[in-house]
Design a protein around this motif. Structure first.
Motif, PDB file in Angstrom:
ATOM      1  N   UNK A 199     -23.046 -33.997   2.018  1.00  0.00           N
ATOM      2  CA  UNK A 199     -21.601 -34.183   2.397  1.00  0.00           C
ATOM      3  C   UNK A 199     -21.366 -34.093   3.923  1.00  0.00           C
ATOM      4  N   UNK A 200     -22.113 -33.201   4.571  1.00  0.00           N
ATOM      5  CA  UNK A 200     -22.030 -33.049   5.932  1.00  0.00           C
ATOM      6  C   UNK A 200     -22.422 -34.174   6.704  1.00  0.00           C
ATOM      7  N   UNK A 201     -23.768 -34.859   5.858  1.00  0.00           N
ATOM      8  CA  UNK A 201     -24.232 -36.163   6.575  1.00  0.00           C
ATOM      9  C   UNK A 201     -22.984 -37.172   6.577  1.00  0.00           C
ATOM     10  N   UNK A 202     -22.113 -37.142   5.555  1.00  0.00           N
ATOM     11  CA  UNK A 202     -21.200 -38.258   5.356  1.00  0.00           C
ATOM     12  C   UNK A 202     -20.088 -38.181   6.468  1.00  0.00           C
ATOM     13  N   UNK A 203     -19.807 -36.859   6.783  1.00  0.00           N
ATOM     14  CA  UNK A 203     -18.787 -36.215   7.685  1.00  0.00           C
ATOM     15  C   UNK A 203     -19.014 -36.819   9.165  1.00  0.00           C
ATOM     16  N   UNK A 204     -20.391 -36.350   9.510  1.00  0.00           N
ATOM     17  CA  UNK A 204     -20.911 -36.594  10.654  1.00  0.00           C
ATOM     18  C   UNK A 204     -20.702 -38.422  10.895  1.00  0.00           C
ATOM     19  N   UNK A 205     -21.112 -39.095  10.134  1.00  0.00           N
ATOM     20  CA  UNK A 205     -21.047 -40.624  10.106  1.00  0.00           C
ATOM     21  C   UNK A 205     -19.603 -41.121  10.258  1.00  0.00           C
ATOM     22  N   UNK A 206     -18.630 -40.536   9.722  1.00  0.00           N
ATOM     23  CA  UNK A 206     -17.285 -40.589   9.734  1.00  0.00           C
ATOM     24  C   UNK A 206     -16.735 -40.202  11.332  1.00  0.00           C
ATOM     25  N   UNK A 207     -17.355 -39.173  11.808  1.00  0.00           N
ATOM     26  CA  UNK A 207     -16.868 -38.938  13.233  1.00  0.00           C
ATOM     27  C   UNK A 207     -17.536 -39.822  14.226  1.00  0.00           C
ATOM     28  N   UNK A 208     -18.613 -39.956  14.093  1.00  0.00           N
ATOM     29  CA  UNK A 208     -19.270 -41.223  14.947  1.00  0.00           C
ATOM     30  C   UNK A 208     -18.468 -42.273  14.948  1.00  0.00           C
ATOM     31  N   UNK A 209     -18.112 -42.723  13.737  1.00  0.00           N
ATOM     32  CA  UNK A 209     -17.187 -44.234  14.021  1.00  0.00           C
ATOM     33  C   UNK A 209     -15.965 -44.126  14.102  1.00  0.00           C
ATOM     34  N   UNK A 210     -15.123 -42.934  13.920  1.00  0.00           N
ATOM     35  CA  UNK A 210     -13.774 -43.095  14.090  1.00  0.00           C
ATOM     36  C   UNK A 210     -13.050 -42.156  15.047  1.00  0.00           C
ATOM     37  N   UNK A 211     -13.876 -40.802  15.401  1.00  0.00           N
ATOM     38  CA  UNK A 211     -13.060 -39.879  15.816  1.00  0.00           C
ATOM     39  C   UNK A 211     -12.886 -40.126  17.445  1.00  0.00           C
ATOM     40  N   UNK A 212     -11.881 -39.043  17.910  1.00  0.00           N
ATOM     41  CA  UNK A 212     -11.698 -39.286  19.540  1.00  0.00           C
ATOM     42  C   UNK A 212     -12.801 -38.441  20.065  1.00  0.00           C
ATOM     43  N   UNK A 213     -13.802 -37.983  19.414  1.00  0.00           N
ATOM     44  CA  UNK A 213     -15.088 -37.255  20.009  1.00  0.00           C
ATOM     45  C   UNK A 213     -16.069 -38.382  20.348  1.00  0.00           C
ATOM     46  N   UNK A 214     -16.763 -38.258  21.625  1.00  0.00           N
ATOM     47  CA  UNK A 214     -17.987 -38.805  22.055  1.00  0.00           C
ATOM     48  C   UNK A 214     -19.226 -37.681  22.162  1.00  0.00           C
ATOM     49  N   UNK A 215     -19.992 -37.661  21.267  1.00  0.00           N
ATOM     50  CA  UNK A 215     -20.855 -36.585  21.254  1.00  0.00           C
ATOM     51  C   UNK A 215     -22.041 -37.390  22.331  1.00  0.00           C
ATOM     52  N   UNK A 216     -22.390 -36.497  23.051  1.00  0.00           N
ATOM     53  CA  UNK A 216     -23.520 -36.990  24.202  1.00  0.00           C
ATOM     54  C   UNK A 216     -24.869 -36.316  24.009  1.00  0.00           C
ATOM     55  N   UNK A 217     -25.030 -34.966  24.108  1.00  0.00           N
ATOM     56  CA  UNK A 217     -26.532 -34.510  23.868  1.00  0.00           C
ATOM     57  C   UNK A 217     -26.400 -33.048  23.345  1.00  0.00           C
ATOM     58  N   UNK A 218     -27.649 -32.558  22.886  1.00  0.00           N
ATOM     59  CA  UNK A 218     -27.635 -31.251  22.337  1.00  0.00           C
ATOM     60  C   UNK A 218     -28.570 -30.452  23.690  1.00  0.00           C
ATOM     61  N   UNK A 219     -27.865 -29.321  23.681  1.00  0.00           N
ATOM     62  CA  UNK A 219     -28.713 -28.640  24.857  1.00  0.00           C
ATOM     63  C   UNK A 219     -29.943 -28.056  24.498  1.00  0.00           C
ATOM     64  N   UNK A 220     -30.873 -28.110  25.498  1.00  0.00           N
ATOM     65  CA  UNK A 220     -32.123 -27.450  25.468  1.00  0.00           C
ATOM     66  C   UNK A 220     -31.834 -26.095  26.591  1.00  0.00           C
ATOM     67  N   UNK A 221     -31.878 -24.949  26.143  1.00  0.00           N
ATOM     68  CA  UNK A 221     -31.453 -24.056  27.211  1.00  0.00           C
ATOM     69  C   UNK A 221     -32.808 -23.574  27.740  1.00  0.00           C
ATOM     70  N   UNK A 222     -32.966 -23.542  29.281  1.00  0.00           N
ATOM     71  CA  UNK A 222     -33.974 -23.166  30.078  1.00  0.00           C
ATOM     72  C   UNK A 222     -33.454 -22.106  31.031  1.00  0.00           C
ATOM     73  N   UNK A 223     -34.783 -21.424  31.335  1.00  0.00           N
ATOM     74  CA  UNK A 223     -34.407 -20.420  32.350  1.00  0.00           C
ATOM     75  C   UNK A 223     -35.901 -20.361  33.042  1.00  0.00           C
ATOM     76  N   UNK A 224     -35.585 -19.995  34.333  1.00  0.00           N
ATOM     77  CA  UNK A 224     -36.806 -19.639  35.326  1.00  0.00           C
ATOM     78  C   UNK A 224     -36.873 -18.241  35.328  1.00  0.00           C
ATOM     79  N   UNK A 225     -38.069 -17.774  35.537  1.00  0.00           N
ATOM     80  CA  UNK A 225     -38.115 -16.164  35.538  1.00  0.00           C
ATOM     81  C   UNK A 225     -39.371 -15.817  36.532  1.00  0.00           C
TER      82      UNK A 225
END
Length: 545
Positions: free
Chosen positions: A496-522
Motif C-alpha cells: 500500500x505504501x509503494x502505491x502511495x509513493x508512485x502516486x506522489x511521484x506522478x501527481x503531487x506538488x512535491x519534487x523529492x530530490x535526495x535522501x541524506x547521508x549524515x556525515x561528521x568530521x571528528x
C-alpha cells in the motif's frame, strides 16, 4: 576555548560548569576542554526547546539527548523498540490498550521522582497545547476532552494508553519514540505554568509551562539543557540523576556555525571536536587528514521542493510535472551532495517498510517546456522560492533556479534563516519552498501521513501536514493513507505504501530530490561518537575524549 562565530567568543569554564558566555578577541586555544564535546552545527532552525512544541531537526537532537520517553528506537535494529522509562509493556487482546510499567526509583534531573502521573500529564499537555507535533499523539483519537481518560496513570508505576482503533502495535510503539512523547517533570513544569485567559481557540487557564519550557528544561535524559541562545549556542550538562549509563563527558556544546569551510578550519585547529555541516570537498579533505577522522550514516531524512497549490499557476498539473523534469539530479548528485546524500525521488527513505527506489525523473528541459505550453504558459512565469541560507540547500536552490530558467521560469530566491523560512512555510505564505523532512518515528506512516494526507484543507485546520502546508487537497489519498495505517499484515501494508509513493511521484506538488547521508568530521581523540538513523538518535551520552 575560543572560536570565530559572530566575532570571537570565549566559553568561560568555572570548575565543572560554564559560568557565562562573553565575547572576546583573543586568539583561539589549541584544543577544547578534556571534559567537553564541542560541535559546530547549523542550529538556526531551533524555535523552541519545549518537547511538546519543538518540531525542528536540531531541536529534535537536543531533545533526544535531554528527555526520555516511554520507549526508544533500537538503533541497532530499527525494527524494534527498547524501554526508556518503561520497564515493560503489554497490549490487550483487542489491540486497543497498552499498559506500561515504569522502572522503579527513577528521577528527573530536578530530583523529583518519575511516575506514571508524569507520563500522563506529558501526554495531556502535548495534546492540549496542540502545537505542530501534537498530531503524532492525536492520531490515536486523543483530544483535549478525552486525553485524561485515554492516557492515564492507573497507579504511580502503571501508565495505561487506550487507542481508538486496533493499529499494528509496532506503529503505536514507534510513535511513542517521537520527541513529542517526551516525559516532562510535571511538578517542576507546573511551578512555572503561566496563567492565561481562556478563549475560543485555547480553552485552558494556563499554558502548561510552554513559555517557560521554550528556554528551560524539565527532563530526565542523560544530559540536561543548561542554555540555548538562538543562532549562537546550545549548552548541555551531564544529568547526574540519569538512571542509565552515565555520560562520558561533563558537557556538550553546540556552536552555531553554518559554513562548511569554517567548520573544517575550526576542526583542523582544534577549536571544535566535531564538524556537522560539511560539504563534499571539506568532507573529503578531512578524511585525508591524519589528525582527523570521519563518520557517516544513512538518515531517514529527505530533501524536497514543494509548490503551494494556493498559487493558481503552481496548481496546474502540467506545471507540477514540469518542475520534476527541471531538476538536474545527476549534477546535484555528483557535486553538491557527493558523499552526503543519494538521489532519491520517493517520500519514504530507504530502510523504512515499503520504501521504493524508483527515480524516474531527470533533467529534460524540452519535456518541461511542452508541459508548460500545455498549461498555457509557453513563455514561462515568475515565481519565488524560500531558501534556508545554509548548504546544501542554497546550492540546490541555485541549481534549480538555473535549470528552471532554461524553461522560461524566472525564479527569485528569498533567503532566510531556519526560523524565518519555516514560519512562513507553516503559514502557507510561500510560493515554492525547499526543505528537508526527517521521519518523526521509524514507521512508513510518519512520512505518508505528512506527504499524502490532508484531512482538512482549511487555513485553521488542526492537521498541519506537509500536504496541508502546500494546500494539496487529496481526500482519496487521505483515505488510502488511513487504510495503510490500519493494515496489520506487514506485506500488504508495504504494498500500500509503494502505491502511495508512485502516486506522489506522478501527481503531487512535491519534487523529492535526495535522501541524506549524515556525515561528521571528528578530532581523533573523540571516541564513541555514532550517528543514528534519526537526528533524535544521535546520542552523545556514550561519547568520550
Amino acid at each position: 576555548m575560543m572560536g570565530k562565530m559572530h566575532g570571537h567568543f570565549r566559553l568561560m569554564l568555572a570548575g565543572a560548569a560554564i559560568s557565562t558566555l562573553v565575547f572576546a578577541t583573543q586568539p583561539a586555544w589549541a584544543e577544547t576542554p578534556a571534559d567537553t564535546l564541542v560541535q559546530a552545527w547549523a542550529i538556526d532552525d531551533i524555535i523552541t526547546m519545549d518537547p511538546g512544541e519543538a518540531f525542528e531537526i536540531s531541536a529534535g537532537e537536543i531533545t533526544g539527548n535531554t528527555y526520555d520517553m516511554l520507549v526508544r528506537l533500537d538503533i541497532n535494529d530499527t525494527t524494534k523498540v527498547v524501554g526508556g522509562v518503561a520497564e515493560s509493556w503489554t497490549v490487550s487482546d483487542d489491540g486497543m490498550t497498552y499498559t506500561f510499567k515504569i522502572k522503579p526509583d527513577l528521577k528527573f534531573a530536578s530530583g523529583n521522582p518519575i511516575t506514571a502521573e508524569d507520563v500522563a500529564w506529558s501526554f495531556e499537555r502535548a495534546v492540549k497545547l496542540n502545537k505542530s507535533p501534537a498530531f503524532i499523539l492525536q492520531q490515536f483519537g486523543l483530544t483535549a476532552d478525552n486525553v485524561t481518560e485515554k492516557a492515564k496513570a492507573a497507579d504511580a508505576s502503571t501508565f495505561v494508553f487506550t487507542v481508538d482503533q486496533a493499529y499494528a502495535p509496532s506503529f503505536v510503539l514507534n510513535c511513542l519514540t517521537a520527541t513529542v512523547a517526551s516525559v516532562v517533570d510535571s511538578k517542576l513544569a507546573k511551578e512555572h505554568a503561566a496563567v492565561v485567559t481562556a478563549s475560543a481557540d485555547y480553552k485552558f487557564d494556563n499554558d502548561f509551562a510552554n513559555d517557560w519550557l521554550k528556554t528551560n528544561y524539565a527532563g530526565s535524559g542523560p544530559y540536561k539543557l543548561r542554555e540555548w541562545r538562538a543562532n549562537e549556542v546550545v549548552v548541555l550538562e551531564r544529568n547526574d540523576n540519569y538512571y542509565g549509563p552515565k555520560p562520558g563527558l561533563a558537557r556538550v556544546i553546540y556552536r552555531h556555525v553554518k559554513e562548511s569551510a569554517t567548520q573544517r578550519l575550526m576542526l583542523e585547529k582544534g577549536d571544535i571536536d566535531v564538524a556537522r555541516n560539511l560539504e563534499p570537498g571539506d568532507y573529503e579533505a578531512i578524511s585525508q587528514n591524519a589528525d582527523l577522522t570521519t563518520t557517516s550514516a544513512p538518515k531517514g531524512t529527505v530533501y524536497y521542493i514543494s509548490l503551494n497549490q494556493k498559487n493558481e499557476t503552481l496548481a496546474k498539473p502540467e506545471v507540477r510535472e514540469a518542475f520534476k523534469w527541471l531538476v538536474d539530479y545527476d549534477a546535484i548528485g555528483s557535486t553538491i551532495i557527493k558523499g552526503i546524500g543519494e538521489i532519491h525521488q520517493a517520500f519514504l527513505p530507504k530502510g523504512v517498510l515499503g520504501a521504493i527506489d524508483d527515480n524516474p525523473y531527470k533533467l529534460d528541459v524540452a519535456k518541461a517546456k511542452e508541459l508548460l505550453a500545455k498549461a498555457g504558459l509557453p513563455d514561462g512565469f515568475t515565481i519565488t522560492m524560500d531558501v534556508r541560507n545554509t548548504q546544501p540547500v542554497t546550492g540546490i536552490a541555485e541549481s534549480i533556479q538555473q535549470t528552471t530558467g532554461q524553461a522560461g521560469i524566472k525564479m527569485e530566491l528569498i533567503p532566510g534563516d531556519g526560523k524565518q523560512t519555516l514560519t512562513k512555510y507553516r503559514a502557507r505564505n510561500h510560493d515554492i519552498y525547499i526543505g528537508q523532512w526527517g521521519v518523526d518515528y521509524w514507521d512508513p506512516n510518519s512520512n505518508a501521513e505528512t506527504f499524502t494526507s490532508n484531512p482538512n484543507n482549511a487555513d485553521d485546520s488542526p492537521n498541519k501536514t506537509l500536504a496541508w502546508r502546500n494546500a494539496w487537497d487529496v481526500p482519496e489519498l487521505t483515505k488510502e493513507t488511513k487504510a495503510a495505517l490500519l493494515e496489520r499484515d506487514s506485506a500488504k501494508r508495504a504494498d500500500m505504501y509503494k502505491a502511495l509513493q508512485k502516486t506522489v511521484l506522478e501527481t503531487s506538488p512535491f519534487v523529492l530530490i535526495f535522501q541524506q547521508t549524515e556525515v561528521a568530521g571528528l578530532r581523533k581523540d573523540v571516541k564513541g561518537y555514532k550517528l543514528g538513523p534519526t537526528f533524535d538518535t544521535n546520542f552523545v551520552g556514550p561519547v568520550t575524549k
